[in-house]
Design a protein around this motif. Sequence first.
Motif, mmCIF file in Angstrom:
data_model
loop_
_atom_site.group_PDB
_atom_site.id
_atom_site.type_symbol
_atom_site.label_atom_id
_atom_site.label_comp_id
_atom_site.label_asym_id
_atom_site.label_seq_id
_atom_site.Cartn_x
_atom_site.Cartn_y
_atom_site.Cartn_z
ATOM 1 N N ILE A 157 52.940 74.657 20.589
ATOM 2 C CA ILE A 157 52.614 73.360 21.179
ATOM 3 C C ILE A 157 53.635 72.349 20.671
ATOM 4 C CG2 ILE A 157 50.933 71.502 21.305
ATOM 5 C CD1 ILE A 157 50.026 73.850 22.835
ATOM 6 N N VAL A 158 54.278 71.612 21.585
ATOM 7 C CA VAL A 158 55.300 70.623 21.222
ATOM 8 C C VAL A 158 54.969 69.301 21.886
ATOM 9 C CG1 VAL A 158 57.741 70.014 21.287
ATOM 10 C CG2 VAL A 158 57.061 72.399 20.965
ATOM 11 N N ALA A 159 54.971 68.216 21.121
ATOM 12 C CA ALA A 159 54.720 66.873 21.640
ATOM 13 C C ALA A 159 56.011 66.070 21.674
ATOM 14 C CB ALA A 159 53.688 66.154 20.781
ATOM 15 N N ASN A 160 56.262 65.353 22.788
ATOM 16 C CA ASN A 160 57.437 64.495 22.939
ATOM 17 C C ASN A 160 57.014 63.128 23.461
ATOM 18 O OD1 ASN A 160 59.866 66.211 22.358
ATOM 19 N ND2 ASN A 160 58.887 67.487 23.911
ATOM 20 N N LEU A 161 57.726 62.103 23.004
ATOM 21 C CA LEU A 161 57.466 60.757 23.489
ATOM 22 C C LEU A 161 58.234 60.529 24.783
ATOM 23 C CD1 LEU A 161 57.703 58.666 20.184
ATOM 24 C CD2 LEU A 161 55.740 59.875 21.145
ATOM 25 N N ASN A 162 57.556 60.006 25.778
ATOM 26 C CA ASN A 162 58.222 59.678 27.037
ATOM 27 C C ASN A 162 58.941 58.338 26.912
ATOM 28 O OD1 ASN A 162 56.751 61.907 27.771
ATOM 29 N ND2 ASN A 162 56.110 61.077 29.754
ATOM 30 N N ASP A 163 59.977 58.164 27.719
ATOM 31 C CA ASP A 163 60.691 56.886 27.845
ATOM 32 C C ASP A 163 61.348 56.443 26.546
ATOM 33 O OD1 ASP A 163 59.744 56.766 30.499
ATOM 34 O OD2 ASP A 163 57.879 55.819 29.811
ATOM 35 N N ARG A 164 61.659 57.387 25.631
ATOM 36 C CA ARG A 164 62.400 57.034 24.418
ATOM 37 C C ARG A 164 63.527 58.049 24.261
ATOM 38 N NH1 ARG A 164 60.993 53.051 21.539
ATOM 39 N NH2 ARG A 164 62.433 53.712 19.897
ATOM 40 N N TYR A 165 64.777 57.559 24.423
ATOM 41 C CA TYR A 165 65.925 58.460 24.369
ATOM 42 C C TYR A 165 66.080 59.072 22.986
ATOM 43 C CZ TYR A 165 68.526 54.924 21.752
ATOM 44 O OH TYR A 165 68.931 54.038 20.795
ATOM 45 N N ASP A 166 65.609 58.348 21.962
ATOM 46 C CA ASP A 166 65.776 58.811 20.600
ATOM 47 C C ASP A 166 64.640 59.711 20.140
ATOM 48 O OD1 ASP A 166 64.464 56.222 20.958
ATOM 49 O OD2 ASP A 166 64.060 56.314 18.816
ATOM 50 N N GLY A 167 63.562 59.778 20.954
ATOM 51 C CA GLY A 167 62.459 60.666 20.621
ATOM 52 C C GLY A 167 61.608 60.156 19.477
ATOM 53 N N ASP A 168 60.837 61.055 18.914
ATOM 54 C CA ASP A 168 59.932 60.742 17.815
ATOM 55 C C ASP A 168 60.714 60.551 16.525
ATOM 56 O OD1 ASP A 168 57.933 61.424 15.557
ATOM 57 O OD2 ASP A 168 56.636 61.344 17.327
ATOM 58 N N SER A 169 60.328 59.533 15.735
ATOM 59 C CA SER A 169 61.048 59.247 14.489
ATOM 60 C C SER A 169 60.822 60.317 13.431
ATOM 61 C CB SER A 169 60.613 57.887 13.938
ATOM 62 O OG SER A 169 60.888 56.849 14.849
ATOM 63 N N HIS A 170 59.734 61.076 13.582
ATOM 64 C CA HIS A 170 59.391 62.095 12.568
ATOM 65 C C HIS A 170 58.931 63.357 13.280
ATOM 66 C CE1 HIS A 170 58.511 63.390 8.545
ATOM 67 N NE2 HIS A 170 57.224 63.588 8.794
ATOM 68 N N PRO A 171 59.844 64.070 13.923
ATOM 69 C CA PRO A 171 59.457 65.194 14.782
ATOM 70 C C PRO A 171 58.897 66.400 14.039
ATOM 71 C CG PRO A 171 61.841 65.062 14.584
ATOM 72 C CD PRO A 171 61.296 63.838 13.934
ATOM 73 N N VAL A 172 58.950 66.393 12.714
ATOM 74 C CA VAL A 172 58.486 67.552 11.964
ATOM 75 C C VAL A 172 57.001 67.818 12.185
ATOM 76 C CG1 VAL A 172 57.948 66.265 9.848
ATOM 77 C CG2 VAL A 172 58.587 68.683 9.700
ATOM 78 N N ASP A 173 56.197 66.772 12.531
ATOM 79 C CA ASP A 173 54.763 66.973 12.747
ATOM 80 C C ASP A 173 54.407 67.018 14.235
ATOM 81 O OD1 ASP A 173 55.045 64.322 13.444
ATOM 82 O OD2 ASP A 173 53.845 63.520 11.788
ATOM 83 N N ASN A 174 55.389 67.332 15.066
ATOM 84 C CA ASN A 174 55.179 67.385 16.514
ATOM 85 C C ASN A 174 55.191 68.820 17.049
ATOM 86 O OD1 ASN A 174 55.450 64.646 16.142
ATOM 87 N ND2 ASN A 174 56.641 64.319 18.001
ATOM 88 N N ARG A 175 54.948 69.776 16.178
ATOM 89 C CA ARG A 175 55.001 71.181 16.612
ATOM 90 C C ARG A 175 53.936 71.976 15.867
ATOM 91 N NH1 ARG A 175 57.495 75.827 14.738
ATOM 92 N NH2 ARG A 175 58.167 77.318 16.349
#
Length: 490
Positions: A456-474
């Motif tokens: 399961i992977v979570a991404n922020l929409n409408d932000r070219y730089d993505g999540d500031s802390h992607p380590v907890d998005n998987r």
Amino acid sequence: MRHTAFRRLLVAGLAVAAALVAPATAHAEAPANDDFDTATAVTALPFRATQDFGEGTTSADDPKSCYSWIATSAWYDYTASADGFVRALPSGAGQLPFIAVYTGERGALTQVPGACAEWNTGPSVTFPVTAGQTYHIMVFKPYSGAGQVATLDLSSVPRESNDDFAAAAVATLPGTFSGDLSRSTSEPGEVTASCDPEADHSVWYRYTPDRTRSISVERRSTSVAVYWGASRAGLSEVECASSLDSYKRVVFRATAGEQYWIRVATDADGASPYEIRLTTAPALTPNVYLYSDPKSVFDDIPMSPNAGDRLGRPLVSGELKFGDGTSVALTSNAQLTHRYAADGDYRLEISATTDDGRSGTGTQVVHVETHDVTLTGLSLPAQARAGQTKPVKVSVVNNRYAETVTVSLRRKGESGYFEEVGALTQYVPVGGRVEFPFAYSYTAADAAAGQAEFEIVANLNDRYDGDSHPVDNRLTGVTTGRGQAARRAG
């Protein structure tokens, strides 16, 4: 000599090219001064002679200390009646001949230092002479052929009026000053520049500031050294820039009422017309270059302090205040990093001093804004058979800014890579916890493998730089066969 090797290569190349394209020409009788032993005697200055310098020949023992390729040569001898300077200047249409000056006897000639035609300033030379000394002037061309008529002028030229320390010219601010270092000398016991000790053709200027300020000296192809002191015997070097370091601007702090001496110099090979310009050095505009953008509380933000000097002098001391109550002392413009604990706008304050004593301050704002959502739960069925469709649930928590989040459900295929089998997009408010419900139909391949592995992977929409802390998005998990519990990993 600094430029001699390059000159030889350049002229040799030009000569070979000219020889390849020049038509064959029958030579007339060689001129009377074609050989060293039949040199034209110059009994008085000024002197002028016009002849075809392409009609001569060259002797096997013609010196090569000036240029490596000589096709024709003509000789003139001058015995100086007094100390001074002589300029040898060819003129005429087309390719002019070159000039080199020697002392000594045939077979044992020594080139007068610097008395070789400058390829980049023209074919003339100016050289110092000593009373009673005979100077052998060779006028030569790198290729032969009739019709190469030119005129040679020999004349006495005055020594630079500010050649000696005691005759230093007064420098004003702002001011532009020029002269010819080929008409200068170095006095016995004269101080030499630490950055260019071989620079022995020099002129002097003296400057007394009416108020304390930083002074910039602009120059080209010469060394400039600045000294402080009341007399020649008590000089202390303040600043120095070599002729080889053309990018370094001479800058020094001048105290009101003190006496400063400016020595402009070069070596014999580089002696030529010069120009310097004195101006007030510009004020500093210190600043900080920020690399990462955007910036969050998870970032060690790279920062490069800069003195903001248009003259390029380095930062040697100062302080950087980060705007959050912390600061760091600066000793250079080396890159550093800083991490902020909370979002907000922080006022950076930088003070900087360059190595010549100028100081300045600057401010700018760094914006910290952290966008971060967290996957907090993954619910998979403990077991499943082929053909069954069962729910897969995941929770997203958001404690910072309202976000639109897309959660992707992926299953590991036979290739070993995760392949998307579903995606959901939902609005997640600040402080909210939102469930993302999926349904997955288990296949015969899942049954044959004995398990189905999911990501399961979570991404922020409408932000070219993505999540500031992607380590907890998987998150990952596994559904296994009947009677075996589902395993879950974060």
